[in-house]
Design a protein around this motif. Structure first.
Motif, PDB file in Angstrom:
ATOM      1  N   TYR A 175       0.837  -1.210   0.000  1.00 35.97           N
ATOM      2  CA  TYR A 175       0.000   0.000   0.000  1.00 35.97           C
ATOM      3  C   TYR A 175       0.872   1.260   0.000  1.00 35.97           C
ATOM      4  O   TYR A 175       0.643   2.195  -0.771  1.00 35.97           O
ATOM      5  N   LEU A 176       1.876   1.289   0.877  1.00 29.68           N
ATOM      6  CA  LEU A 176       2.746   2.458   0.954  1.00 29.68           C
ATOM      7  C   LEU A 176       3.547   2.642  -0.332  1.00 29.68           C
ATOM      8  O   LEU A 176       3.706   3.765  -0.827  1.00 29.68           O
ATOM      9  N   ALA A 177       4.067   1.551  -0.877  1.00 28.09           N
ATOM     10  CA  ALA A 177       4.840   1.636  -2.118  1.00 28.09           C
ATOM     11  C   ALA A 177       3.967   2.166  -3.250  1.00 28.09           C
ATOM     12  O   ALA A 177       4.402   2.981  -4.073  1.00 28.09           O
ATOM     13  N   ASP A 178       2.721   1.700  -3.309  1.00 29.13           N
ATOM     14  CA  ASP A 178       1.795   2.169  -4.335  1.00 29.13           C
ATOM     15  C   ASP A 178       1.460   3.646  -4.129  1.00 29.13           C
ATOM     16  O   ASP A 178       1.370   4.423  -5.077  1.00 29.13           O
ATOM     17  N   LEU A 179       1.322   4.047  -2.880  1.00 25.02           N
ATOM     18  CA  LEU A 179       1.020   5.437  -2.554  1.00 25.02           C
ATOM     19  C   LEU A 179       2.140   6.357  -3.028  1.00 25.02           C
ATOM     20  O   LEU A 179       1.903   7.426  -3.600  1.00 25.02           O
ATOM     21  N   VAL A 180       3.391   5.924  -2.798  1.00 29.94           N
ATOM     22  CA  VAL A 180       4.551   6.705  -3.229  1.00 29.94           C
ATOM     23  C   VAL A 180       4.577   6.851  -4.745  1.00 29.94           C
ATOM     24  O   VAL A 180       4.897   7.904  -5.293  1.00 29.94           O
ATOM     25  N   THR A 181       4.217   5.780  -5.439  1.00 25.75           N
ATOM     26  CA  THR A 181       4.275   5.775  -6.899  1.00 25.75           C
ATOM     27  C   THR A 181       3.156   6.590  -7.538  1.00 25.75           C
ATOM     28  O   THR A 181       3.372   7.284  -8.540  1.00 25.75           O
ATOM     29  N   THR A 182       1.949   6.526  -6.956  1.00 23.57           N
ATOM     30  CA  THR A 182       0.772   7.089  -7.635  1.00 23.57           C
ATOM     31  C   THR A 182       0.281   8.424  -7.082  1.00 23.57           C
ATOM     32  O   THR A 182      -0.360   9.189  -7.800  1.00 23.57           O
ATOM     33  N   GLU A 183       0.547   8.714  -5.805  1.00 18.52           N
ATOM     34  CA  GLU A 183      -0.078   9.893  -5.210  1.00 18.52           C
ATOM     35  C   GLU A 183       0.898  10.879  -4.554  1.00 18.52           C
ATOM     36  O   GLU A 183       0.625  12.086  -4.531  1.00 18.52           O
ATOM     37  N   LEU A 184       1.981  10.384  -4.003  1.00 15.40           N
ATOM     38  CA  LEU A 184       2.879  11.252  -3.241  1.00 15.40           C
ATOM     39  C   LEU A 184       4.067  11.701  -4.078  1.00 15.40           C
ATOM     40  O   LEU A 184       4.443  11.048  -5.061  1.00 15.40           O
ATOM     41  N   SER A 185       4.672  12.794  -3.664  1.00 12.47           N
ATOM     42  CA  SER A 185       5.874  13.315  -4.318  1.00 12.47           C
ATOM     43  C   SER A 185       7.024  13.322  -3.318  1.00 12.47           C
ATOM     44  O   SER A 185       6.820  13.126  -2.107  1.00 12.47           O
ATOM     45  N   VAL A 186       8.240  13.534  -3.812  1.00 13.56           N
ATOM     46  CA  VAL A 186       9.414  13.593  -2.941  1.00 13.56           C
ATOM     47  C   VAL A 186       9.191  14.643  -1.861  1.00 13.56           C
ATOM     48  O   VAL A 186       8.784  15.778  -2.144  1.00 13.56           O
ATOM     49  N   GLY A 187       9.435  14.267  -0.601  1.00 12.58           N
ATOM     50  CA  GLY A 187       9.270  15.192   0.506  1.00 12.58           C
ATOM     51  C   GLY A 187       7.910  15.129   1.169  1.00 12.58           C
ATOM     52  O   GLY A 187       7.721  15.677   2.264  1.00 12.58           O
ATOM     53  N   ASP A 188       6.926  14.468   0.525  1.00 10.78           N
ATOM     54  CA  ASP A 188       5.604  14.342   1.130  1.00 10.78           C
ATOM     55  C   ASP A 188       5.647  13.347   2.291  1.00 10.78           C
ATOM     56  O   ASP A 188       6.364  12.340   2.237  1.00 10.78           O
ATOM     57  N   ALA A 189       4.851  13.611   3.318  1.00  6.30           N
ATOM     58  CA  ALA A 189       4.756  12.707   4.462  1.00  6.30           C
ATOM     59  C   ALA A 189       3.827  11.548   4.135  1.00  6.30           C
ATOM     60  O   ALA A 189       2.829  11.724   3.426  1.00  6.30           O
ATOM     61  N   ILE A 190       4.137  10.382   4.656  1.00  5.97           N
ATOM     62  CA  ILE A 190       3.242   9.239   4.501  1.00  5.97           C
ATOM     63  C   ILE A 190       2.210   9.280   5.632  1.00  5.97           C
ATOM     64  O   ILE A 190       2.373  10.024   6.598  1.00  5.97           O
ATOM     65  N   PRO A 191       1.144   8.491   5.539  1.00  5.84           N
ATOM     66  CA  PRO A 191       0.156   8.455   6.627  1.00  5.84           C
ATOM     67  C   PRO A 191       0.817   8.056   7.948  1.00  5.84           C
ATOM     68  O   PRO A 191       1.822   7.348   7.972  1.00  5.84           O
ATOM     69  N   SER A 192       0.244   8.520   9.042  1.00 12.12           N
ATOM     70  CA  SER A 192       0.806   8.231  10.361  1.00 12.12           C
ATOM     71  C   SER A 192       0.700   6.746  10.690  1.00 12.12           C
ATOM     72  O   SER A 192      -0.141   6.031  10.131  1.00 12.12           O
ATOM     73  N   GLU A 193       1.570   6.294  11.595  1.00 15.64           N
ATOM     74  CA  GLU A 193       1.523   4.895  12.022  1.00 15.64           C
ATOM     75  C   GLU A 193       0.152   4.561  12.606  1.00 15.64           C
ATOM     76  O   GLU A 193      -0.382   3.466  12.384  1.00 15.64           O
ATOM     77  N   ARG A 194      -0.408   5.500  13.354  1.00 18.99           N
ATOM     78  CA  ARG A 194      -1.714   5.252  13.972  1.00 18.99           C
ATOM     79  C   ARG A 194      -2.795   5.034  12.919  1.00 18.99           C
ATOM     80  O   ARG A 194      -3.610   4.100  13.036  1.00 18.99           O
ATOM     81  N   SER A 195      -2.812   5.879  11.883  1.00 19.41           N
ATOM     82  CA  SER A 195      -3.835   5.716  10.851  1.00 19.41           C
ATOM     83  C   SER A 195      -3.656   4.410  10.084  1.00 19.41           C
ATOM     84  O   SER A 195      -4.633   3.766   9.692  1.00 19.41           O
ATOM     85  N   LEU A 196      -2.407   3.991   9.894  1.00 18.91           N
ATOM     86  CA  LEU A 196      -2.151   2.731   9.185  1.00 18.91           C
ATOM     87  C   LEU A 196      -2.565   1.527  10.021  1.00 18.91           C
ATOM     88  O   LEU A 196      -3.089   0.543   9.494  1.00 18.91           O
ATOM     89  N   THR A 197      -2.320   1.592  11.341  1.00 20.71           N
ATOM     90  CA  THR A 197      -2.746   0.479  12.198  1.00 20.71           C
ATOM     91  C   THR A 197      -4.260   0.352  12.183  1.00 20.71           C
ATOM     92  O   THR A 197      -4.800  -0.773  12.179  1.00 20.71           O
ATOM     93  N   GLU A 198      -4.965   1.475  12.155  1.00 18.74           N
ATOM     94  CA  GLU A 198      -6.425   1.431  12.124  1.00 18.74           C
ATOM     95  C   GLU A 198      -6.938   0.965  10.763  1.00 18.74           C
ATOM     96  O   GLU A 198      -7.895   0.182  10.686  1.00 18.74           O
TER      97      GLU A 198
END
Length: 200
Positions: free
Chosen positions: A19-42
């Protein structure tokens, strides 16, 4: 694509990482923050340890980078990354040097425990063992030790040690695709001292 959780039977760590790898490829750019650990656990219904394991894997691969006290962000692409493993000779020539090699040892022997583990073989499995002094423009540069399972290339040393072991493996359809480099400091053996023209 995994958006709302793991597919049935899929390991949850793999689902979070994908999910994170796909997010980096399709939606995020260099320097963007990924979702928080808490949101991912939920989102995935997993432990925070599982989420951290997935993030750690992507940090190790250079996809993500951590900023102390700030979070985890998309990392810039790694520069000068070699997509193909290069040999000593190829690297020397790339730098304008003439590579050379002197065979110090060439034998077929049972694999020691550490070698067998690294090669995913049983202890004692026959291996080709080659030790060479590598030179550049005639100057000693390193002592290179190679271990190749005999079952992969039984005729590898039939005509002596090939100039390039990588090239010889590629000719047999065994193109190396992955490597791990570990640099440590250690006392040189008497044989290494002599080969490298060093004093103990």
């Amino acid at each position: 694509m995994v958006r709302d959780g793991a597919r049935p039977g899929e390991h949850k760590y793999v689902a979070v990482r994908a999910y994170l790898a796909d997010l980096v490829t399709t939606e995020l750019s260099v320097g963007d923050a990924i979702p928080s650990e808490r949101s991912l656990t939920e989102k995935f219904g997993v432990s925070r340890m599982t989420v951290r394991q997935a993030i750690d894997a992507l940090v190790t691969e250079g996809v993500l980078e951590r900023a102390q006290g700030r979070g985890t962000f998309v990392a810039p692409p790694r520069a000068d990354f070699e997509m193909r493993l290069t040999t000593f000779g190829e690297e020397a020539r790339r730098r304008g040097l003439t590579p050379g090699a002197t065979v110090l040892r060439c034998e077929q022997r049972p694999s020691p425990a550490a070698v067998a583990e690294a090669l995913d073989r049983e202890v004692g499995t026959p291996v080709h063992h080659v030790v060479r002094l590598r030179t550049a423009d005639g100057n000693p540069m390193s002592v290179e030790e190679s271990w190749i399972p005999v079952d992969l290339a039984p005729d590898l040393l039939d005509d002596g040690v090939p100039e390039s072991i990588y090239a010889a493996l590629r000719e047999r359809g065994l193109d190396p695709t992955w490597g791990e480099e570990v640099i440590t400091a250690a006392d040189a053996t008497p044989e290494e001292l002599e080969a490298l023209q060093m004093q103990g």
